[in-house]
Design a protein around this motif. Sequence first.
Motif, PDB file in Angstrom:
ATOM      1  N   SER A 203      34.629 -11.804  -0.451  1.00  0.00           N
ATOM      2  CA  SER A 203      35.621 -12.435  -1.035  1.00  0.00           C
ATOM      3  C   SER A 203      36.295 -13.652   0.064  1.00  0.00           C
ATOM      4  O   SER A 203      36.492 -14.363  -0.104  1.00  0.00           O
ATOM      5  CB  SER A 203      36.829 -11.515  -1.570  1.00  0.00           C
ATOM      6  OG  SER A 203      36.073 -11.050  -2.579  1.00  0.00           O
ATOM      7  N   LEU A 204      36.537 -12.747   1.298  1.00  0.00           N
ATOM      8  CA  LEU A 204      37.143 -13.522   2.509  1.00  0.00           C
ATOM      9  C   LEU A 204      36.351 -14.887   3.039  1.00  0.00           C
ATOM     10  O   LEU A 204      36.490 -15.573   3.284  1.00  0.00           O
ATOM     11  CB  LEU A 204      37.563 -12.337   3.647  1.00  0.00           C
ATOM     12  CG  LEU A 204      38.443 -11.433   3.232  1.00  0.00           C
ATOM     13  CD1 LEU A 204      38.855 -10.468   4.364  1.00  0.00           C
ATOM     14  CD2 LEU A 204      39.772 -12.274   3.184  1.00  0.00           C
ATOM     15  N   TRP A 205      34.940 -14.256   2.941  1.00  0.00           N
ATOM     16  CA  TRP A 205      33.921 -15.379   3.355  1.00  0.00           C
ATOM     17  C   TRP A 205      34.036 -16.530   2.552  1.00  0.00           C
ATOM     18  O   TRP A 205      33.983 -17.654   2.680  1.00  0.00           O
ATOM     19  CB  TRP A 205      32.676 -14.849   3.584  1.00  0.00           C
ATOM     20  CG  TRP A 205      31.677 -15.771   3.529  1.00  0.00           C
ATOM     21  CD1 TRP A 205      30.922 -16.546   4.439  1.00  0.00           C
ATOM     22  CD2 TRP A 205      30.533 -16.277   2.584  1.00  0.00           C
ATOM     23  NE1 TRP A 205      29.974 -17.352   4.375  1.00  0.00           N
ATOM     24  CE2 TRP A 205      29.879 -17.045   3.151  1.00  0.00           C
ATOM     25  CE3 TRP A 205      30.377 -15.812   1.021  1.00  0.00           C
ATOM     26  CZ2 TRP A 205      28.668 -17.711   2.237  1.00  0.00           C
ATOM     27  CZ3 TRP A 205      29.300 -16.015   0.418  1.00  0.00           C
ATOM     28  CH2 TRP A 205      28.640 -17.290   0.867  1.00  0.00           C
ATOM     29  N   ALA A 206      33.935 -16.406   1.046  1.00  0.00           N
ATOM     30  CA  ALA A 206      33.859 -17.167   0.099  1.00  0.00           C
ATOM     31  C   ALA A 206      35.239 -18.175  -0.188  1.00  0.00           C
ATOM     32  O   ALA A 206      35.363 -19.314  -0.485  1.00  0.00           O
ATOM     33  CB  ALA A 206      33.453 -16.694  -1.386  1.00  0.00           C
ATOM     34  N   GLY A 207      36.042 -17.352   0.234  1.00  0.00           N
ATOM     35  CA  GLY A 207      37.495 -18.048   0.051  1.00  0.00           C
ATOM     36  C   GLY A 207      37.891 -18.739   1.195  1.00  0.00           C
ATOM     37  O   GLY A 207      38.931 -19.431   1.428  1.00  0.00           O
ATOM     38  N   ALA A 208      37.412 -18.629   2.433  1.00  0.00           N
ATOM     39  CA  ALA A 208      37.532 -19.417   3.593  1.00  0.00           C
ATOM     40  C   ALA A 208      37.269 -20.973   3.435  1.00  0.00           C
ATOM     41  O   ALA A 208      36.261 -21.479   3.073  1.00  0.00           O
ATOM     42  CB  ALA A 208      36.904 -18.588   5.118  1.00  0.00           C
ATOM     43  N   GLY A 209      38.436 -21.577   3.853  1.00  0.00           N
ATOM     44  CA  GLY A 209      38.111 -23.045   3.838  1.00  0.00           C
ATOM     45  C   GLY A 209      37.418 -23.778   5.019  1.00  0.00           C
ATOM     46  O   GLY A 209      36.687 -24.950   4.632  1.00  0.00           O
ATOM     47  N   ARG A 210      37.644 -23.306   6.149  1.00  0.00           N
ATOM     48  CA  ARG A 210      37.098 -23.898   7.357  1.00  0.00           C
ATOM     49  C   ARG A 210      35.731 -23.040   7.796  1.00  0.00           C
ATOM     50  O   ARG A 210      35.497 -22.144   7.348  1.00  0.00           O
ATOM     51  CB  ARG A 210      38.218 -24.025   8.518  1.00  0.00           C
ATOM     52  CG  ARG A 210      39.147 -25.027   8.096  1.00  0.00           C
ATOM     53  CD  ARG A 210      40.174 -24.905   9.159  1.00  0.00           C
ATOM     54  NE  ARG A 210      41.429 -25.777   9.091  1.00  0.00           N
ATOM     55  CZ  ARG A 210      42.342 -26.030   9.887  1.00  0.00           C
ATOM     56  NH1 ARG A 210      42.369 -25.267  10.960  1.00  0.00           N
ATOM     57  NH2 ARG A 210      43.351 -26.585   9.519  1.00  0.00           N
ATOM     58  N   TRP A 211      35.088 -23.915   8.571  1.00  0.00           N
ATOM     59  CA  TRP A 211      33.783 -23.320   8.996  1.00  0.00           C
ATOM     60  C   TRP A 211      33.788 -21.990   9.983  1.00  0.00           C
ATOM     61  O   TRP A 211      33.051 -21.270   9.758  1.00  0.00           O
ATOM     62  CB  TRP A 211      32.713 -24.290   9.553  1.00  0.00           C
ATOM     63  CG  TRP A 211      33.250 -24.914  10.898  1.00  0.00           C
ATOM     64  CD1 TRP A 211      34.064 -25.881  11.300  1.00  0.00           C
ATOM     65  CD2 TRP A 211      32.660 -24.414  12.238  1.00  0.00           C
ATOM     66  NE1 TRP A 211      34.021 -26.049  12.471  1.00  0.00           N
ATOM     67  CE2 TRP A 211      33.447 -25.391  12.970  1.00  0.00           C
ATOM     68  CE3 TRP A 211      32.056 -23.284  12.432  1.00  0.00           C
ATOM     69  CZ2 TRP A 211      33.099 -24.900  14.741  1.00  0.00           C
ATOM     70  CZ3 TRP A 211      31.952 -23.036  13.870  1.00  0.00           C
ATOM     71  CH2 TRP A 211      32.474 -24.010  14.919  1.00  0.00           C
ATOM     72  N   ARG A 212      34.647 -22.097  10.581  1.00  0.00           N
ATOM     73  CA  ARG A 212      34.991 -21.175  11.717  1.00  0.00           C
ATOM     74  C   ARG A 212      35.408 -19.726  11.140  1.00  0.00           C
ATOM     75  O   ARG A 212      34.990 -18.884  11.311  1.00  0.00           O
ATOM     76  CB  ARG A 212      36.121 -21.488  12.769  1.00  0.00           C
ATOM     77  CG  ARG A 212      35.622 -22.647  13.788  1.00  0.00           C
ATOM     78  CD  ARG A 212      36.631 -22.828  14.808  1.00  0.00           C
ATOM     79  NE  ARG A 212      36.170 -24.033  15.779  1.00  0.00           N
ATOM     80  CZ  ARG A 212      36.949 -24.531  16.615  1.00  0.00           C
ATOM     81  NH1 ARG A 212      38.054 -23.938  16.794  1.00  0.00           N
ATOM     82  NH2 ARG A 212      36.206 -25.490  17.273  1.00  0.00           N
TER      83      ARG A 212
END
Length: 646
Positions: A203-212
């Motif tokens: 969920s944290l990966w899919a909800g992250a907005g930026r690439w880093r």
Amino acid sequence: MTAVVALGGGLVLVALLVLALVRPEVALLALVGLDVSNLNQVVADQVGVSPYRPLLLLALVALFVLLRRRRLVLRWSPVTLGLLVLFAGFCASLFGAADPAASQELLVSRARDLLYYLVVLGLVVSLRRVVTLAQVVVLVLAGLAGLTVVHEYLLGNSGDLFGLSRVPLVQEGGASTPRHAGTSSDVNFWARLLILVTPLALSLWAGAGRWRPRVVWAGCVLALLLGVYLTQSRGGFIALFVGLVTWLLLAGGRYRRSVLLLPVLLVVLVPLSGIGSRLLTLTAVTSSSTATADPSVVTRQRLQIDAWHMFLDRPLTGHGIGSYGTLFPRYDRLADYYTPVDIVVAAHNFYLEQAADGGVVLLLAWLVFAGTVLFAALRSRAVALRAGRTAEALLAVGVVAGVIGWAVASVFLHLSDFRAVLVVAALAAALDLRAAEQPAAAVAAPVAPVPHRRLAVAGWAALAVAAAVGCVTAASASSTVWTSTSALAVVTARSGDPSTSYQLDVVTRGQIVPTLTAVVQRSSSLDDLAAAGAPADVLTVDADQSRLGGAVVVRVSAASAEAADGAAAAAVRLATQRVSALQEDYVLRGEPAPAEARTPVARWLAAPLGLLAVAAAALAVRTGRRRDDRPEPVTGTLVPQGRRSS
């Protein structure tokens, strides 16, 4: 060296205390991060002292600091109600507990866990650190899982890295690698813990907005997946698959469509990774012969059968939480003598364990607790989606998928990581409370209609009445009873004759022992004991077939130890004389067992049950007084997204 360690630990605690006064979130993150990852136990193994209680005290100080700053927020949540119902189920299991001391000790531990949940929830809601808490949990466990990967492929599994990467099982049937346990003592418990947080990492990966950030969370997901693989846990593989499928289905969009690719991925991944050969060892449960089966699976099946028999004997309230280990020798036909158990004596099945310990009441309490966690997470997901907050919706999905994966893994394991589950429950409650704080224009949810409100009032009132009855029972039925349980073996009168081998098989010939038990029961009434010279204050006497099948068990209860011992001697004497008078080939052999104290209900249980009754009554009154009006319409003009007024 000990003085240096103590000095260093004291300095760390002082530094944390200062940080807790300045930044209360430090206390929250330190408490949860060290506890969920089992680093507290690692520290205790290395220096002899666990930092858990000091950190819990530090978190209480942080709550006091927030109270002084008028920032403390205390909100009611359905999850809290579910946890209170679960605690009430724990209390109910103590009625007639087989091992009152063990049950009461475990109940005290569960009460401390309840305090832990309340502290975590209070800090998370007050500080608005829901996402931060999830991030810390994922980062700590992903870091430890990545350490096991380094330990396996770069360090050759040398040592245990100061307890951070344990490898208790180097070789086991079907396993492709040595089995890693991380900071835990059991590889399967470590796998279940990683499965609980892997969906949160997704969920944290899919909800992250930026690439880093996406790269960081993608690395955490990979580390957690490899960590589960290195456990070589069969139940873990199955539970991980179910949890990931649940996450994909609830995440929606392209994630849901990717479920169609899973068959192709499994066809390639299972043979290459060796997971298939590991899963094939589970066929022992359906094999007609256990001679070549996996011994661990056969032993677990044996332990689970005993748990099932315990449940059948007391299906309503069970034998008391924590009583399985005490009762196992009485139920196991092999009696741990002919074939000793080489693993932890536990049910190795969460649901059978809870059924044996607390019966249907405790199972229903667990169902209520799990239902409130899932309800809170799913409701927060729906609200976040309507408000356009995708990251929060995905985090709620991670909670749901993690709980379901944990529940599937628990089919093969007993309860061990209760506080980790409570942290996820606190996340679900915090997400739900955060969704409830949104403006009415964004979440236009009507107030419950009158029939639903009346149903809620009736439910709260019923809970209050049940808790009040339990409180009165605990306060009035706390007298100690002394019980003597004597096992009289059924043997042949000609025990030295080798021709009596057929007669000795009283277990397979199932009518012999039950018949003799009925004879003993009918000739061992209270009047019979009084006529035989037993003391006058005998309370109960009964006879039953032993769980092992080859003996008659005579139980006598009295108000004092002396009376119970005297009554037991009279009961055993009557039983042996009555069976000998039948002039049959069987006699009873055995001695009266010394009386043991049995406390049906602890008086101090009245306090938590009374508090639960008061809380439920207050909620019933509050729900009944709630206004039934719908929210007032919002005045002004709502500007649709994409159009701005000049």
